[in-house]
Design a protein around this motif. Structure first.
Motif, PDB file in Angstrom:
ATOM      1  N   ASN A  57      61.110  82.734   7.904  1.00 30.46           N
ATOM      2  CA  ASN A  57      61.233  81.310   7.555  1.00 30.46           C
ATOM      3  C   ASN A  57      61.148  81.080   6.046  1.00 30.46           C
ATOM      4  O   ASN A  57      61.703  80.125   5.515  1.00 30.46           O
ATOM      5  N   GLN A  58      60.449  81.973   5.316  1.00 25.16           N
ATOM      6  CA  GLN A  58      60.362  81.813   3.863  1.00 25.16           C
ATOM      7  C   GLN A  58      61.726  82.036   3.205  1.00 25.16           C
ATOM      8  O   GLN A  58      62.017  81.448   2.155  1.00 25.16           O
ATOM      9  N   ARG A  59      62.537  82.885   3.819  1.00 26.43           N
ATOM     10  CA  ARG A  59      63.893  83.088   3.307  1.00 26.43           C
ATOM     11  C   ARG A  59      64.788  81.909   3.672  1.00 26.43           C
ATOM     12  O   ARG A  59      65.526  81.387   2.834  1.00 26.43           O
ATOM     13  N   TYR A  60      64.711  81.480   4.925  1.00 22.93           N
ATOM     14  CA  TYR A  60      65.639  80.460   5.411  1.00 22.93           C
ATOM     15  C   TYR A  60      65.313  79.071   4.856  1.00 22.93           C
ATOM     16  O   TYR A  60      66.210  78.331   4.445  1.00 22.93           O
ATOM     17  N   LYS A  61      64.028  78.722   4.807  1.00 24.15           N
ATOM     18  CA  LYS A  61      63.637  77.356   4.429  1.00 24.15           C
ATOM     19  C   LYS A  61      62.914  77.287   3.080  1.00 24.15           C
ATOM     20  O   LYS A  61      62.473  76.216   2.659  1.00 24.15           O
ATOM     21  N   GLY A  62      62.761  78.425   2.404  1.00 25.89           N
ATOM     22  CA  GLY A  62      61.985  78.448   1.174  1.00 25.89           C
ATOM     23  C   GLY A  62      62.484  77.488   0.116  1.00 25.89           C
ATOM     24  O   GLY A  62      61.689  76.800  -0.547  1.00 25.89           O
ATOM     25  N   ALA A  63      63.793  77.416  -0.068  1.00 29.03           N
ATOM     26  CA  ALA A  63      64.347  76.540  -1.103  1.00 29.03           C
ATOM     27  C   ALA A  63      64.085  75.075  -0.779  1.00 29.03           C
ATOM     28  O   ALA A  63      63.791  74.269  -1.680  1.00 29.03           O
ATOM     29  N   VAL A  64      64.197  74.701   0.485  1.00 26.24           N
ATOM     30  CA  VAL A  64      63.940  73.319   0.896  1.00 26.24           C
ATOM     31  C   VAL A  64      62.495  72.938   0.588  1.00 26.24           C
ATOM     32  O   VAL A  64      62.216  71.866   0.023  1.00 26.24           O
ATOM     33  N   GLU A  65      61.579  73.831   0.961  1.00 23.02           N
ATOM     34  CA  GLU A  65      60.166  73.529   0.763  1.00 23.02           C
ATOM     35  C   GLU A  65      59.801  73.498  -0.714  1.00 23.02           C
ATOM     36  O   GLU A  65      59.053  72.616  -1.165  1.00 23.02           O
ATOM     37  N   ALA A  66      60.308  74.452  -1.484  1.00 21.98           N
ATOM     38  CA  ALA A  66      59.968  74.509  -2.907  1.00 21.98           C
ATOM     39  C   ALA A  66      60.547  73.322  -3.672  1.00 21.98           C
ATOM     40  O   ALA A  66      59.922  72.806  -4.613  1.00 21.98           O
ATOM     41  N   ALA A  67      61.722  72.878  -3.264  1.00 19.93           N
ATOM     42  CA  ALA A  67      62.360  71.746  -3.950  1.00 19.93           C
ATOM     43  C   ALA A  67      61.543  70.465  -3.806  1.00 19.93           C
ATOM     44  O   ALA A  67      61.589  69.590  -4.676  1.00 19.93           O
ATOM     45  N   LYS A  68      60.770  70.349  -2.730  1.00 20.17           N
ATOM     46  CA  LYS A  68      59.937  69.159  -2.524  1.00 20.17           C
ATOM     47  C   LYS A  68      58.946  68.959  -3.662  1.00 20.17           C
ATOM     48  O   LYS A  68      58.537  67.835  -3.966  1.00 20.17           O
ATOM     49  N   TYR A  69      58.556  70.070  -4.277  1.00 24.06           N
ATOM     50  CA  TYR A  69      57.515  70.009  -5.307  1.00 24.06           C
ATOM     51  C   TYR A  69      58.076  70.234  -6.711  1.00 24.06           C
ATOM     52  O   TYR A  69      57.334  70.491  -7.654  1.00 24.06           O
ATOM     53  N   GLY A  70      59.416  70.159  -6.836  1.00 27.30           N
ATOM     54  CA  GLY A  70      60.034  70.211  -8.144  1.00 27.30           C
ATOM     55  C   GLY A  70      60.273  71.602  -8.699  1.00 27.30           C
ATOM     56  O   GLY A  70      60.480  71.760  -9.910  1.00 27.30           O
ATOM     57  N   ALA A  71      60.281  72.625  -7.849  1.00 28.37           N
ATOM     58  CA  ALA A  71      60.578  73.984  -8.311  1.00 28.37           C
ATOM     59  C   ALA A  71      62.009  74.059  -8.822  1.00 28.37           C
ATOM     60  O   ALA A  71      62.886  73.293  -8.387  1.00 28.37           O
ATOM     61  N   VAL A  72      62.268  75.002  -9.740  1.00 27.54           N
ATOM     62  CA  VAL A  72      63.618  75.155 -10.296  1.00 27.54           C
ATOM     63  C   VAL A  72      64.351  76.359  -9.707  1.00 27.54           C
ATOM     64  O   VAL A  72      65.532  76.575  -9.990  1.00 27.54           O
ATOM     65  N   GLY A  73      63.666  77.137  -8.885  1.00 23.52           N
ATOM     66  CA  GLY A  73      64.289  78.288  -8.242  1.00 23.52           C
ATOM     67  C   GLY A  73      63.329  78.935  -7.268  1.00 23.52           C
ATOM     68  O   GLY A  73      62.122  78.644  -7.270  1.00 23.52           O
ATOM     69  N   VAL A  74      63.873  79.807  -6.424  1.00 26.39           N
ATOM     70  CA  VAL A  74      63.080  80.498  -5.405  1.00 26.39           C
ATOM     71  C   VAL A  74      63.443  81.975  -5.406  1.00 26.39           C
ATOM     72  O   VAL A  74      64.630  82.338  -5.438  1.00 26.39           O
ATOM     73  N   ILE A  75      62.425  82.823  -5.381  1.00 27.84           N
ATOM     74  CA  ILE A  75      62.589  84.258  -5.214  1.00 27.84           C
ATOM     75  C   ILE A  75      61.821  84.654  -3.952  1.00 27.84           C
ATOM     76  O   ILE A  75      60.644  84.291  -3.803  1.00 27.84           O
ATOM     77  N   VAL A  76      62.486  85.373  -3.046  1.00 23.21           N
ATOM     78  CA  VAL A  76      61.886  85.707  -1.760  1.00 23.21           C
ATOM     79  C   VAL A  76      61.820  87.219  -1.585  1.00 23.21           C
ATOM     80  O   VAL A  76      62.812  87.922  -1.831  1.00 23.21           O
ATOM     81  N   ARG A  77      60.672  87.713  -1.158  1.00 25.73           N
ATOM     82  CA  ARG A  77      60.521  89.136  -0.843  1.00 25.73           C
ATOM     83  C   ARG A  77      61.512  89.505   0.255  1.00 25.73           C
ATOM     84  O   ARG A  77      61.625  88.814   1.274  1.00 25.73           O
ATOM     85  N   SER A  78      62.224  90.610   0.080  1.00 23.17           N
ATOM     86  CA  SER A  78      63.205  91.043   1.078  1.00 23.17           C
ATOM     87  C   SER A  78      62.548  91.336   2.422  1.00 23.17           C
ATOM     88  O   SER A  78      61.423  91.848   2.486  1.00 23.17           O
ATOM     89  N   MET A  79      63.273  91.036   3.494  1.00 22.90           N
ATOM     90  CA  MET A  79      62.807  91.324   4.845  1.00 22.90           C
ATOM     91  C   MET A  79      63.023  92.807   5.122  1.00 22.90           C
ATOM     92  O   MET A  79      64.070  93.217   5.629  1.00 22.90           O
ATOM     93  N   ASN A  80      62.048  93.618   4.767  1.00 21.58           N
ATOM     94  CA  ASN A  80      62.187  95.075   4.808  1.00 21.58           C
ATOM     95  C   ASN A  80      60.798  95.669   4.987  1.00 21.58           C
ATOM     96  O   ASN A  80      59.867  95.306   4.265  1.00 21.58           O
ATOM     97  N   LEU A  81      60.641  96.589   5.936  1.00 20.82           N
ATOM     98  CA  LEU A  81      59.337  97.180   6.194  1.00 20.82           C
ATOM     99  C   LEU A  81      58.980  98.305   5.227  1.00 20.82           C
ATOM    100  O   LEU A  81      57.822  98.673   5.111  1.00 20.82           O
ATOM    101  N   ARG A  82      59.951  98.872   4.570  1.00 21.24           N
ATOM    102  CA  ARG A  82      59.642  99.951   3.640  1.00 21.24           C
ATOM    103  C   ARG A  82      59.741  99.459   2.200  1.00 21.24           C
ATOM    104  O   ARG A  82      60.301  98.398   1.928  1.00 21.24           O
ATOM    105  N   LEU A  83      59.183 100.240   1.286  1.00 23.58           N
ATOM    106  CA  LEU A  83      59.282  99.926  -0.131  1.00 23.58           C
ATOM    107  C   LEU A  83      60.481 100.657  -0.729  1.00 23.58           C
ATOM    108  O   LEU A  83      60.553 101.885  -0.683  1.00 23.58           O
ATOM    109  N   ASP A  84      61.441  99.887  -1.248  1.00 21.34           N
ATOM    110  CA  ASP A  84      62.600 100.478  -1.906  1.00 21.34           C
ATOM    111  C   ASP A  84      63.151  99.491  -2.924  1.00 21.34           C
ATOM    112  O   ASP A  84      62.572  98.423  -3.137  1.00 21.34           O
ATOM    113  N   ASP A  85      64.244  99.852  -3.541  1.00 17.44           N
ATOM    114  CA  ASP A  85      64.804  99.035  -4.623  1.00 17.44           C
ATOM    115  C   ASP A  85      65.963  98.150  -4.181  1.00 17.44           C
ATOM    116  O   ASP A  85      66.660  97.582  -5.021  1.00 17.44           O
TER     117      ASP A  85
END
Length: 467
Positions: free
Chosen positions: A172-200
């Motif tokens: 949900n942070q990926r799908y709705k993150g921009a909507v929620e952040a925009a409510k509080y005046g954010a200028v952009g959103v960065i979301v952690r990738s949906m991935n169980l391992r650590l990679d680049d």
């Protein structure tokens, strides 16, 4: 004599298969593993066509390829079903870095989320606030968020064996993150990738703005898990650091595309439909081999294996290559809409959209009574190490076909490695194992064969044994 008839009837009411079914399944698996076509098809779809984002040239090439291949199978009917789909383009490769208070910059790996707006031509640079959920964002409030970039850093829960459950717990942070952040005046959103391992590798995926006006929409991107860890660590040392990113994506007007459909018409019940399918579109970072090229070629293989092994279906069996699952579900919605308009009776619908890994079984959305009947087929699958028969979800594309009386289901492969590739640049043909793909095709064909032969009436209603 009456006692004998009673015993036979009792046995028939609890064993909904015959010795001949065992032989049929054995032949299906043998044919798929020794004379299969699924891997060859996937090779072409992945390596000759590539990523197939809805509305793209590659998506249309895939439609042409799918129609051609189904016609070459000699099916009774093959047709294209028009559907309007969104056309979002990524544009030039994204760029991002973290800048410390000393001015030192560290490049990080990001990708725009599907449906996001672009940054301004010079990019966006601002301080960062890290949160793990929408509640934390709300607690920060406008005073601490306005003018900043919101960094959603909730990882997938690693101790959950069902990895799709872990995915569902943070997507949900990926799908709705921009909507929620925009409510509080954010200028952009960065979301952690949906991935169980650590990679680049950053993992894309769909996002929404709901009904936000264009002037309020903020750019949204995914960051690789390694770089999410790095950014979080750097913020702990310096919460005044800045994040810069630039992306060039664009949303264009909808365009016409197609679902690709092929059918073997039933010999006894032509107006009862069984469908198998997957989605023909994919994201653009890789070539979409696991998501969902595998499901497409496995579904095609179901109909080919019926013909190759000489099975004449009682009911009409369709393969449906759905368009636009990834960023709209338009193909599935259109197919269900047309089916309803025509009054078509879809008794069973099966989707493969969980990767081309080793099949483990199926999840079924159906009544308890019908599931009791289905469970009686489990011994037929045991020799092939298929043990997972559970009630639960099905698939996004077949979900709209669900009624109170029918069955929708999803193939459930081993999912432990799926999110290593999901929506990322490494979702490529080399990540798919030929034998695992072919086992999945045979498993789907076997289940379709049983549903075709015995229907969906609960055991207590009637005995449909034919042998």
């Amino acid at each position: 004599m009456r006692l004998l008839l009673f015993v036979v009837a009792l046995l028939c009411s609890t064993t909904i298969y015959s010795q001949n079914d065992e032989a049929v399944l054995k032949n299906i698996y043998k044919t798929s593993l020794t004379n299969g076509k699924s891997y060859e098809w996937l090779d072409y779809l992945s390596n000759q066509i590539g990523g197939r984002l809805s509305g793209s040239v590659n998506a249309e090439l895939a439609v042409e390829w799918g129609e051609k291949e189904l016609k070459e199978l000699g099916l009774d009917k093959v047709w294209l079903q028009p559907v309007m789909v969104p056309k979002w383009i990524r544009g030039a490769k994204e760029y991002a870095y973290v800048k410390s208070s000393s001015g030192k910059t560290t490049s990080v790996n990001i990708c725009a989320l599907g449906g996001s707006v672009a940054t301004n031509p010079l990019g966006v640079e601002s301080e960062v606030v890290e949160v793990h959920n929408f509640k934390e964002l709300e607690q920060l409030g406008r005073d601490k968020v306005e003018g900043k970039i919101v960094f959603f850093n909730r990882p997938m829960q690693a101790d959950l064996i069902q990895t799709f459950q872990a995915y569902g717990g943070c997507v949900n942070q990926r799908y709705k993150g921009a909507v929620e952040a925009a409510k509080y005046g954010a200028v952009g959103v960065i979301v952690r990738s949906m991935n169980l391992r650590l990679d680049d590798l950053p993992h894309t995926g769909s996002m929404t703005y709901d009904d936000l006006p264009n002037s309020k929409r903020i750019p949204s991107a995914a960051i690789s898990t390694n770089d999410a860890e790095l950014l979080s660590s750097m913020l702990k040392l310096d919460n005044t650091l800045k994040f810069y990113f630039k992306q060039n994506c664009q949303q264009l007007p909808d365009v016409k595309s197609y679902n690709v459909i092929g059918e073997i018409t039933g010999s006894e019940f032509p107006n009862e439909y069984i469908i198998v399918g997957g989605h023909l579109d994919s994201w653009d970072l890789g070539d979409g081999s696991h998501d969902d090229g595998a499901g497409i070629v496995q579904s095609m293989e179901v109909l080919r294996l019926f013909k190759e092994t000489g099975i004449t279906p009682r009911r009409s069996i369709r393969v449906v290559m759905f368009m636009n699952e990834e960023n709209g579900l338009r193909g599935a919605t259109k197919y269900a809409e047309v089916a309803k308009q025509k009054g078509e009776n879809h008794i069973f619908s099966l989707e493969s959209d969980a990767g081309g890994f080793t099949p483990r079984g199926f999840s079924f959305d159906c009544s308890d009574a019908v599931f009791s009947k289905i469970e009686n087929w489990k011994p037929l699958f045991k020799p092939y190490l298929i043990h997972y028969f559970e009630q639960g979800g099905s698939g996004a594309d077949v979900g709209p076909l669900k009624t109170k009386t029918n069955v929708v289901a999803g193939l459930r492969p081993d999912s432990q490695r799926y999110f290593d590739h999901h929506h990322a640049a490494n979702d490529t043909f080399d990540a798919v194992n030929k034998r695992e793909l072919e086992l999945g095709a045979a498993t789907m064909t076997s289940l379709v064969y049983l549903f075709d032969k015995y229907g969906i009436a609960p055991i207590s209603h009637k005995n449909e044994l034919k042998d």
